[in-house]
Each structure stands twice: as C-alpha cells, then as structure tokens.
Design a protein around this motif. Structure first.
Motif, short mmCIF file in Angstrom:
data_model
loop_
_atom_site.label_atom_id
_atom_site.label_comp_id
_atom_site.label_asym_id
_atom_site.label_seq_id
_atom_site.Cartn_x
_atom_site.Cartn_y
_atom_site.Cartn_z
N VAL A 137 0.85 -1.19 0.00
CA VAL A 137 0.00 0.00 0.00
C VAL A 137 0.89 1.24 0.00
CG1 VAL A 137 -1.53 1.35 1.52
CG2 VAL A 137 -2.01 -1.07 1.10
N THR A 189 -0.50 -4.29 6.21
CA THR A 189 0.00 -4.15 4.83
C THR A 189 1.50 -3.89 4.84
OG1 THR A 189 -0.23 -1.73 4.72
CG2 THR A 189 -2.18 -3.02 4.17
N HIS A 195 -1.01 -2.73 -4.37
CA HIS A 195 -2.36 -3.28 -4.38
C HIS A 195 -3.38 -2.23 -3.93
CE1 HIS A 195 0.30 -6.84 -3.82
NE2 HIS A 195 -0.49 -7.29 -4.78
N GLY A 196 -2.91 -1.30 -3.10
CA GLY A 196 -3.82 -0.26 -2.61
C GLY A 196 -3.13 1.09 -2.60
N VAL A 229 -7.60 -1.18 -5.09
CA VAL A 229 -8.44 -0.12 -4.53
C VAL A 229 -7.68 1.20 -4.45
CG1 VAL A 229 -7.89 -0.94 -2.18
CG2 VAL A 229 -9.85 0.56 -2.51
N SER A 255 -8.32 4.47 -2.24
CA SER A 255 -9.14 5.01 -1.15
C SER A 255 -8.81 6.49 -1.03
CB SER A 255 -8.79 4.26 0.15
OG SER A 255 -9.38 4.93 1.24
N LEU A 285 -9.81 1.10 2.75
CA LEU A 285 -8.77 0.44 1.97
C LEU A 285 -8.60 -1.02 2.43
CD1 LEU A 285 -5.73 1.98 0.52
CD2 LEU A 285 -5.27 0.05 1.97
N LEU A 301 -9.28 -4.54 0.38
CA LEU A 301 -8.21 -5.53 0.17
C LEU A 301 -8.66 -6.91 0.66
CD1 LEU A 301 -4.96 -3.54 1.12
CD2 LEU A 301 -5.75 -4.20 -1.16
N ARG A 326 -9.62 -8.89 -8.12
CA ARG A 326 -8.90 -8.81 -6.84
C ARG A 326 -8.15 -10.11 -6.56
NH1 ARG A 326 -10.36 -11.19 -2.46
NH2 ARG A 326 -9.19 -10.72 -0.57
#
Ligand code: GLV
Length: 339
Positions: free
Chosen positions: A6, A24, A48-49, A71, A73, A306, A310, A331
């Motif tokens: 992230v 994360t 991934h985020g 994602v 956020s 977030l 995930l 995902r």
C-alpha cells in the motif's frame, strides 16, 4: 502469505498509518507537497492499494501502469481527482470519506459566511494596521445574517447540516438540488427553488454540490448577474464550480456584494490572482474539514475502506460499486502473486 503493498501519499493524523502498518506492506510519502505525478505513478506501479488525497491525480496513465491495483481510497468526500470511469473499466474500486466531515464543513461554511457578512478579516486587518482610533457609528458596517435569505445549492450531507445551522440563525432558507427532499424541507422549514430563482432571491448563496462535468462553472457570468447586488457567494465545495474570472469582475464592479472562498481554481490560488486585491473577498486554503477530530476520522475511515476492500468486501463508501462482480475476480488475480 505476504502482505499486500500500500502507498499513502502523505503522513496522516491519528492512528490511520499504524492501522495500515499492521496489515499491509506500507510505504508513505513523507514530504509536505504531494508526490509529483511521475513519482505517484511509479509508486502505484507496484501497489495493491493507494490511499490518496484530493491533490493526487489518478488518471488512465497511472491506472494502466498499476496492474495489481485493487483499490484507491480517497481521503475526501469529493473524488474529482480520480478518473472514475477509467478505474471502473479496469475493475479498480474507488472509495471516499463522506459523512464524517459534514458537520465540521457546515460549521466552517457558517464561519466564512459570518466573516464575509460582518467583514471580520477586514476588521482584523484594520486593527493590525493601527487604524482603530475610536468607536465610530459608521465604521466597518456589515450585513445582518439573521432574517436574511440563504440559498443552499446541493442538499447532501453538508447542505443539510448548513440548513440546520441557518434555522438557528433565523434565516429564511431556500435550496436547489437534483431531487427534492420533502423530509428536510419540513424539518428546516425550507423551500425548493429552481437555481435561477434561488440566485435572484438569496442574500447569501452557498455551494454544496460535487464537481462533475455538469457542475463545472455552474456559477458563471450569467448566474452572477442574477444575484442581488448585495449578495455574498460562499464556496466550500470545489473552486471549479465557479468561473473565477467572472467572479472577479462581478466583485470588482459591485454586481455582487462579496465572496467567501475555501476553494479556488487553481489551488493554491496564484499570488498574483486579482481576487487577492479585493477587500470584499475572504479566501482561505481549503480547510473547511480541518478540525483535529474530523481529519483523524477521515484518515481512519480512508484506512478502513482500503483494508476492507483488500479483504474482498465492498466498503459502504464505494463510488463505483456497480463493478463489484468483475472487481471480485480481478482482486483474487491481483493478490495471487502474494500467496
Ligand atoms: C474536501 O474538500 C473533501 O472533498 O473532502
């Protein structure tokens, strides 16, 4: 299983970063200024985020270069910094933080309205410049707020919280929004009007609509021309809702009485912007949601959104929940490399 990666685009208040660090592989941009676009893209490439702020542009180039992104956020109610259709096409979920800031932004909207009506920043400058020599019957006279007509454009969470305060101030309230809100009309004794009529009748006009292709330059020369010569425009939403050149002209030529702006176009406003030469404008640096508690709430909610995404659930504050089915499959694929 390894943790998802992230990237957070700034240090956040409260415990949001600790929460993310537990779950994360966390990277945080430590500078005061936002990551430059190239840096944001290269960080996003391996993520991934992403936890973004309204200063971070999430566009097709970024999305195309981030094949594992699940994602984005956004720590904001608005999400005009994100190309939502492009995110949806690529099955990337976009979440935001509405609700938690409505009361704080409504407080600030009233602070701006009162500041402009009663000329508080001008009065402060007057004192600091050593001009306060006596009490005078005609010094720094302003406009009454009680009994005045307030026009609220947009009746979401913030618009309704502004209406609640306006009732306490004894104002007559008119509003305009995409749909009528009969329950709120009864609760706050307010009347729905077409936008043009609202602009004609209001002593104060306050904007609470999101920035979209339809609302960009919602208030332009024509709309300003419909307003009363004494009217004050308040904007705590997005600067691009207003044609700023037309606003300058209207204020300079006395076609409207004043403006109080938390948001400008561009942000930050350029130091040479002619608006800054006018006494009848209050301008502050996009701080309507900036209370200690609310910024902590926003950061926590953005972190929770977030993590929820995930983990494979659709957060309540998702802006593109229509992509849910495709997103679930994407995902799993995007996390596969971690197992
Ligand atoms: C702030 O402007 C927000 O959209 O939350």
């Amino acid at each position: 299983m390894a943790k998802p990666t992230v990237f957070v685009t700034r240090r956040l208040p409260g415990g949001a970063l600790d929460l993310l660090a537990q779950h994360t592989e966390l990277r945080v941009w430590e500078e005061e200024l936002p990551p430059p676009p190239q840096e944001l893209r290269s960080q996003a490439a391996g993520c991934h985020g992403l936890l973004t702020l309204l200063t971070d542009r999430v566009d097709t180039t970024l999305l195309d270069g981030a094949p594992n992104l699940i994602v984005v956020s956004n720590m904001a109610t608005g999400f005009d910094n994100i190309d939502l259709p492009a995110a949806s096409e690529r099955s990337v979920l976009v979440t935001r933080t509405p609700g938690v800031l409505s009361e704080t932004v409504a407080d600030f909207t009233f602070a701006l309205l009162l500041a402009a009506a009663r000329r508080i920043p001008e009065a402060d400058r007057y004192v600091r410049a050593g001009r306060w020599r006596t009490w005078g019957p005609s010094i720094l006279l302003g406009r009454d707020v009680f009994g005045a007509t307030l026009g609220i454009v947009g009746m979401g969470g913030v618009g309704a919280a502004v209406a609640k305060r306006a009732r306490g101030f004894g104002m007559r309230i008119v509003y305009h929004s995409n749909s009528r809100k009969p329950r709120l009309e009864r609760r706050y004794g307010m009347t729905f009007l077409p936008l043009e009529e609202l602009l004609r009748q209001s002593d104060f006009v306050t904007l609470h609509v999101p920035l979209t292709a339809e609302t960009r330059r919602l208030i332009s020369r024509r709309e300003l021309g419909l307003m009363k010569e004494s009217a004050v425009l308040v904007n705590t939403s997005r600067g691009s809702l207003v044609d700023q050149t037309a606003l300058y002209e209207a204020l300079k030529l006395g076609r409207i009485g004043g403006a109080a702006l938390d948001v400008t176009d561009p942000e930050p406003i350029q130091p040479e912007d002619p608006l800054l030469t006018l006494e009848n404008v209050v301008i502050v640096p996009h701080v309507a949601s900036a209370s200690v508690a609310t910024r902590e709430h926003m950061a926590k909610l953005a972190a929770e959104n977030l993590l929820t995404a995930l983990r494979g659930r659709i957060p309540k504050d998702t802006a593109n929940r229509e992509v849910a089915a495709a997103w679930r499959a994407a995902r799993r694929q995007r996390l596969a490399s971690l197992s």
